[in-house]
Design an enzyme around this catalytic site. Sequence first.
Site, PDB file in Angstrom:
ATOM      1  N   ASN A 210       0.347  -6.217 -11.111  1.00 50.09           N
ATOM      2  CA  ASN A 210       0.900  -7.574 -11.097  1.00 50.09           C
ATOM      3  C   ASN A 210      -0.235  -8.586 -10.924  1.00 50.09           C
ATOM      4  O   ASN A 210      -1.387  -8.211 -10.760  1.00 50.09           O
ATOM      5  CB  ASN A 210       1.967  -7.716 -10.013  1.00 50.09           C
ATOM      6  CG  ASN A 210       1.412  -7.501  -8.634  1.00 50.09           C
ATOM      7  OD1 ASN A 210       0.604  -8.284  -8.148  1.00 50.09           O
ATOM      8  ND2 ASN A 210       1.819  -6.405  -7.994  1.00 50.09           N
ATOM      9  N   PRO A 305       7.891   3.461  -1.210  1.00 47.83           N
ATOM     10  CA  PRO A 305       8.323   3.152   0.152  1.00 47.83           C
ATOM     11  C   PRO A 305       8.154   1.659   0.420  1.00 47.83           C
ATOM     12  O   PRO A 305       7.209   1.052  -0.091  1.00 47.83           O
ATOM     13  CB  PRO A 305       7.370   3.964   1.029  1.00 47.83           C
ATOM     14  CG  PRO A 305       6.240   4.367   0.155  1.00 47.83           C
ATOM     15  CD  PRO A 305       6.734   4.360  -1.250  1.00 47.83           C
ATOM     16  N   PHE A 322       6.145 -11.772   3.363  1.00 48.99           N
ATOM     17  CA  PHE A 322       6.029 -12.842   2.379  1.00 48.99           C
ATOM     18  C   PHE A 322       7.099 -12.612   1.320  1.00 48.99           C
ATOM     19  O   PHE A 322       7.469 -11.464   1.056  1.00 48.99           O
ATOM     20  CB  PHE A 322       4.643 -12.836   1.723  1.00 48.99           C
ATOM     21  CG  PHE A 322       3.641 -13.653   2.495  1.00 48.99           C
ATOM     22  CD1 PHE A 322       3.166 -13.218   3.718  1.00 48.99           C
ATOM     23  CD2 PHE A 322       3.187 -14.865   1.992  1.00 48.99           C
ATOM     24  CE1 PHE A 322       2.258 -13.967   4.439  1.00 48.99           C
ATOM     25  CE2 PHE A 322       2.272 -15.629   2.698  1.00 48.99           C
ATOM     26  CZ  PHE A 322       1.806 -15.190   3.918  1.00 48.99           C
TER      27      PHE A 322
HETATM   28  O1  C5P Z   1      11.460  -6.987  -1.020  1.00 48.76           O
HETATM   29  P1  C5P Z   1      10.258  -7.736  -1.449  1.00 48.76           P
HETATM   30  O2  C5P Z   1       9.285  -6.899  -2.256  1.00 48.76           O
HETATM   31  O3  C5P Z   1      10.522  -9.028  -2.166  1.00 48.76           O
HETATM   32  O4  C5P Z   1       9.558  -8.160  -0.074  1.00 48.76           O
HETATM   33  C1  C5P Z   1       8.328  -8.770  -0.029  1.00 48.76           C
HETATM   34  C2  C5P Z   1       7.636  -8.439   1.260  1.00 48.76           C
HETATM   35  O5  C5P Z   1       7.709  -7.046   1.539  1.00 48.76           O
HETATM   36  C3  C5P Z   1       6.156  -8.754   1.230  1.00 48.76           C
HETATM   37  O6  C5P Z   1       5.763  -9.111   2.537  1.00 48.76           O
HETATM   38  C4  C5P Z   1       5.542  -7.439   0.785  1.00 48.76           C
HETATM   39  O7  C5P Z   1       4.184  -7.323   1.206  1.00 48.76           O
HETATM   40  C5  C5P Z   1       6.422  -6.421   1.482  1.00 48.76           C
HETATM   41  N1  C5P Z   1       6.581  -5.146   0.750  1.00 48.76           N
HETATM   42  C6  C5P Z   1       6.079  -3.968   1.282  1.00 48.76           C
HETATM   43  N2  C5P Z   1       6.269  -2.778   0.629  1.00 48.76           N
HETATM   44  C7  C5P Z   1       6.949  -2.736  -0.537  1.00 48.76           C
HETATM   45  C8  C5P Z   1       7.485  -3.910  -1.085  1.00 48.76           C
HETATM   46  C9  C5P Z   1       7.279  -5.094  -0.417  1.00 48.76           C
HETATM   47  O8  C5P Z   1       5.422  -4.006   2.337  1.00 48.76           O
HETATM   48  N3  C5P Z   1       7.105  -1.578  -1.143  1.00 48.76           N
END
Ligand code: C5P
Length: 404
Positions: A210, A305, A322
């Site tokens: 990304n 995860p 975030f």
């Molecule tokens: O659910 P979403 O991906 O939108 O959530 C974003 C937040 O969750 C961010 O703080 C991101 O760093 C964290 N995140 C994570 N592990 C993932 C997906 C998102 O720590 N697999």
Amino acid sequence: MQTLLGKHILLGVTGGIAAYKCAELVRRLRDEGAEVRVVMTRSATEFVTPLTFQALSGHTVHTDLLDPEAEAAMGHIELARWADAVLIAPATANMIGKLAQGIANDLLSTLCLATQAPIAVAPAMNHIMWSDQATQDNINTLRNRQIAVFGPAFGNQACGETGEGRMLETTELIEKLASIFSHESLRNTRVLITAGPTYEAIDPVRFIGNRSSGRMGFAMAEAAIEAGAKVTLIAGPVHLKTPPKVDRIDVESARQMHQAVMSQIDDCDIFIATAAVADYSPAQTHDQKLKKTEETLSIQLRRNPDILAEVAATGKVFSVGFAAETEQLEDHARKKLQSKQLDLIAANQVANHDRPDEDTGFNSEYNALDIYWANGHIQLEKARKTELARKLINIIAEHYKNKH
Ligand code: C5P
């Protein structure tokens, strides 16, 4: 002193004899690793030429609000945003009075109103002018607005008299300026931060990734160091320099990031997840480069995860997430705050179709954030990520302290 390394210092020089000492100040600031841009008032140019400061700072000196050439190089609003701190040295009684009244009738006074960066003044004037009630009232007004006042010192003055009104020496100005960037709100606190994108391998040469640049996470790491924390930064593939004093662990995929976080989390008090972690990765990573044989190709993905949710669920660390959203910012952010059991979430709008000219978010130096917690919200206006990070670290420190 590493606190000034990479900092953008806007030096405002006003019309006093001490202006000549600022030539040395610019040099010393650059020796400390700061980037310096100089703005001079008209009367300052009577004491020292702009060319002197241009040669020392390596940049065009700005003197006029309405100078098309200087504005083309860097417009005044851009300059106000560029600054991590504004130092006015020497600061005349006139400039101090203008700041106290919010007058914006030249470039420097306008910049002071337009910037969100901390401002400091180093007064220099005759001791009777300094002790005049009007000057003292103005100085108090500035102090009440959190504008830092450096000095003045007592000693011999250019006018032949002795008293309080000499500008502080260069070394003292530099120390005080550095102290703006270091405070102790996270002293004795261990902070773990994830940053950047993750790359999920399809085969040895291809991946799903990304556009995250990692800038926000790196800025958070730097701001946490400035606040006195011990910081470990787990970074996905990014092209950024490690901020001074930060321990960095490089990873590539979401699973590697997960593993690295879990190996560090027991030693942490605060976890800040700024990384744009891939939600899915290819179920199978091919050992050899895939060949184009079929007209269509499907890649099966499996869920990664959720690092943040897993850490927050332990209830052992203060967890900050975030959320980059394209719509219904508050709704989505609050849902994540709840479902992942976070203490705070910082949300930003990406690809805002109402404001297509806005340069914020993923790959930009700028951002604007809405911070949500269980029963509150605060909006941080568009600013450079370094500036926003400092504000967000202060908010995190306050909430962390309240919780404990
Ligand atoms: O659910 P979403 O991906 O939108 O959530 C974003 C937040 O969750 C961010 O703080 C991101 O760093 C964290 N995140 C994570 N592990 C993932 C997906 C998102 O720590 N697999």
